[in-house]
Design an enzyme around this catalytic site. Structure first.
Site, PDB file in Angstrom:
ATOM      1  N   CYS A 382       0.833  -1.205   0.000  1.00  0.00           N
ATOM      2  CA  CYS A 382       0.000   0.000   0.000  1.00  0.00           C
ATOM      3  C   CYS A 382       0.869   1.258   0.000  1.00  0.00           C
ATOM      4  O   CYS A 382       1.465   1.579  -1.020  1.00  0.00           O
ATOM      5  CB  CYS A 382      -0.994  -0.038   1.155  1.00  0.00           C
ATOM      6  SG  CYS A 382      -2.460   0.924   0.780  1.00  0.00           S
ATOM      7  N   HIS A 508      -3.633  -4.915   0.463  1.00  0.00           N
ATOM      8  CA  HIS A 508      -3.103  -5.452   1.734  1.00  0.00           C
ATOM      9  C   HIS A 508      -3.168  -6.977   1.739  1.00  0.00           C
ATOM     10  O   HIS A 508      -4.127  -7.555   2.274  1.00  0.00           O
ATOM     11  CB  HIS A 508      -3.903  -4.897   2.911  1.00  0.00           C
ATOM     12  CG  HIS A 508      -3.633  -3.466   3.184  1.00  0.00           C
ATOM     13  ND1 HIS A 508      -2.600  -3.028   3.980  1.00  0.00           N
ATOM     14  CD2 HIS A 508      -4.250  -2.344   2.724  1.00  0.00           C
ATOM     15  CE1 HIS A 508      -2.597  -1.714   4.028  1.00  0.00           C
ATOM     16  NE2 HIS A 508      -3.590  -1.273   3.263  1.00  0.00           N
ATOM     17  N   GLU A 510      -1.622  -8.990   3.522  1.00  0.00           N
ATOM     18  CA  GLU A 510      -1.450  -9.562   4.869  1.00  0.00           C
ATOM     19  C   GLU A 510      -2.776 -10.006   5.486  1.00  0.00           C
ATOM     20  O   GLU A 510      -2.803 -10.871   6.354  1.00  0.00           O
ATOM     21  CB  GLU A 510      -0.725  -8.570   5.795  1.00  0.00           C
ATOM     22  CG  GLU A 510      -1.498  -7.322   6.210  1.00  0.00           C
ATOM     23  CD  GLU A 510      -1.378  -6.157   5.235  1.00  0.00           C
ATOM     24  OE1 GLU A 510      -1.072  -6.406   4.052  1.00  0.00           O
ATOM     25  OE2 GLU A 510      -1.593  -4.999   5.647  1.00  0.00           O
TER      26      GLU A 510
HETATM   27  N1  GLN Z   1      -1.953   6.882   2.768  1.00  0.00           N
HETATM   28  C1  GLN Z   1      -2.064   6.103   1.568  1.00  0.00           C
HETATM   29  C2  GLN Z   1      -3.414   6.269   0.912  1.00  0.00           C
HETATM   30  O1  GLN Z   1      -4.366   6.658   1.551  1.00  0.00           O
HETATM   31  C3  GLN Z   1      -1.744   4.644   1.821  1.00  0.00           C
HETATM   32  C4  GLN Z   1      -2.746   3.967   2.706  1.00  0.00           C
HETATM   33  C5  GLN Z   1      -2.271   2.643   3.257  1.00  0.00           C
HETATM   34  O2  GLN Z   1      -1.090   2.336   3.224  1.00  0.00           O
HETATM   35  N2  GLN Z   1      -3.179   1.851   3.788  1.00  0.00           N
HETATM   36  O3  GLN Z   1      -3.556   5.981  -0.237  1.00  0.00           O
END
Ligand code: GLN
Length: 538
Positions: A382, A508, A510
């Protein structure tokens, strides 16, 4: 109709109620019973999505896009239960529903009160989960500690539910602590007695006590706890500290907790051991053949729970490769030109997890550069993918000013930016791209090698995306966009061609990893890191 197990906690927080609930789910599933697990959180936030990780730990995202408590992650890792948004209710969510109904006039002029309106809504939420999932047993974990003012409506609701359902339809399990007082050389039962006393005052008489303890419970202590807490002797179950959370179901099995639950709920099923779990998970955790060191470079390193699912998924990747994963946690704010070599010296793999806000961003970018230049396996998740793009843009594409508009609104090169539909959103809660989205993989890629299929689906929680205007320039400079959300034409995975293993995803992974079924990317990342350790180059 489903039977219910209500789990409460006493004496102190952090006793591992979530892991206890997940382990009970595991035991019952092993015995052939269809189970689901849900959590009631007493705080006023509608969901934990707006909370700081230091307050709350990780925000766990379900398939259907709910931002939930991290205990739901344990439920999914230990069991096959379908965990969805309804599996997490909070005081905020319950009040939100009740107050919305009141404003609509649904209560027909009545005075709206905690009892019965709030408690009825809690009961409705619990019954809804058990009905929709069509399970044999619904496990309900009540957050907080008995004695807290804010958990009272939940406790009253489960008391009423049990009364309505009848004895053999519900069970109360209380997780408690038997502190060992070193100077006295004694294990103390009084805090447990008090905690059970508090429960009895509100009409709940626990059937089973799960006693967290450093030492074995002697026969005398067991007799004493049983007598003063009004439970059967066999219902005083020892829950000792274990080296690894995945051992908890084994420890409960040893205490015959599954037999006891089945007996008390009047459920019949053949006895089954946990051999598969032992062979696949426990044996490899106890006797791994290899070892590998992974550096996790993040902002919330000081808090064990902030990257819970990441750490667990790394362990799963280790299990799949018969390796012990030694995790070094590095505060990204400390990663600078003059510290990076020292801080990452032992890394055989580098992982950058998700995150929000600009603190520590430059350190993460520096860590990406280190991994890229030194050919160390890199896994970006992410925000980890977004910083990898910024690093690549700045140092390879020559776009020195490149940034995400999250950190610099007016950057000359917004390689990461908001989609049009995100630009107009003003509310913070539940307004990100959330939950499961499909992604198509490019056949000739590390990701495809890992997943071994073309279409995958992964969970998201972010606002910003890779800016498609930079795609061509990136491709020319050696980035492959190996995963694409075809419907929305969004970049989901990037890889660097000329690197042993450099994979970063906008999602994600994970959240979908389990100890006996490691996520394909975590499995592949650990494999690549092991090869790096063993000096195998391709
Ligand atoms: N801050 C980034 C976004 O909002 C990444 C978010 C995250 O890593 N969950 O896109």
């Amino acid at each position: 109709m489903s039977k219910f197990i209500f789990i409460t906690g006493g004496v102190v927080s952090s006793l591992g109620k979530g892991i206890a609930a997940a382990s009970i789910g595991k035991l019952l599933e092993t015995r052939g019973l269809k189970t689901t697990i849900m959590k009631c959180d007493p705080y006023l936030n509608v969901d934990p999505g707006t909370m700081n990780p230091y307050q709350h730990g990780e925000v766990y995202v379900t398939e259907d896009g709910a931002e939930t408590d991290l205990d739901l992650g344990h439920y999914e890792r230990f069991t096959n239960a379908q965990i969805t948004r309804d599996c997490n209710i909070t005081t905020g969510k319950v009040y939100h529903t009740v107050i919305t109904k009141e404003r609509r006039g649904d209560y027909l002029g009545k005075t709206v009160q905690i009892i019965p309106h709030i408690t009825d809504e809690i009961k409705r939420c619990i019954k809804k989960v058990s009905k929709e999932k069509d399970v044999d047993v619904t496990i309900v974990e009540i957050g907080g500690t008995v004695g807290d003012i804010e958990s009272l409506p939940f406790l009253e609701a489960i008391r009423q539910l049990r009364w309505e359902l009848g004895q053999s339809y519900a069970l109360d399990i209380h997780v408690t602590l038997l502190p060992y007082i070193k100077s006295a050389g004694e294990q103390k039962t009084k805090p447990t007695q008090h905690s059970v006393g508090r429960l009895r005052e509100i009409g709940i008489v626990p059937d089973i006590l799960l006693c967290r303890t450093e030492k074995h419970i002697s026969k005398e202590q067991r007799d004493k706890i049983a007598l003063f807490c009004n439970v059967d002797r066999e219902a005083v179950i020892e829950a000792p500290d274990v080296k690894n959370i995945y051992e908890v179901p084994l420890s409960f099995k040893k205490g015959r907790l599954d037999d006891l639950i089945l007996k008390k709920l009047n459920l019949k099923s053949e006895d089954k051991d946990l051999k598969d779990w032992e062979n696949l998970v426990i044996h490899r955790l106890r006797n791994p053949q290899h070892e590998v060191t992974i550096c996790v470079v993040g902002k919330y390193i000081a808090l064990q729970d902030a990257y819970k699912s990441i750490y667990e998924a790394l362990v799963h990747g280790g299990i799949a490769n018969d390796a012990w994963v030694h995790i070094i946690k590095i505060d990204s704010e400390e990663v600078k030109n003059n510290t990076v070599d020292r801080l990452l010296a032992d890394a055989q793999g580098i992982l950058i997890p998700g995150g929000f806000g600009d603190r520590g961003i430059e350190g993460k970018i520096r860590a990406v550069q280190y991994a890229r230049e030194k050919g160390i396996p890199f896994f970006g998740i992410c925000l980890g993918m977004q910083v990898a793009c910024i690093e690549f843009a700045r140092n390879i594409c020559g776009l020195k000013e490149a940034n995400s508009t999250e950190f610099d609104k007016d950057t000359a090169h917004p390689v990461i930016s908001l989609l049009e539909e995100q630009r107009h959103i003003k509310m913070l809660g539940a307004s990100m791209r959330l939950g499961s989205y499909p992604c198509r993989l490019m056949k000739d890629s590390k990701s495809f090698q890992a997943y071994k299929k073309e279409t995958i689906s992964e969970r998201h929680r972010h606002r910003y995306e890779f800016n498609n205007e930079y795609r061509k320039q990136f491709e020319k400079s050696g980035i492959m966009f190996t995963g694409i959300n075809a419907g929305q034409d969004l970049v989901e995975i990037i890889e660097i061609t000329d690197h042993p293993w450099f994979v970063a995803g906008q999602f994600h992974p994970e959240f979908r990893s389990k100890p006996d079924r490691a996520h394909p990317l975590f499995r592949a990342f650990i494999k690549a890191s092991l090869e790096m350790r063993e000096g195998i180059t391709r």
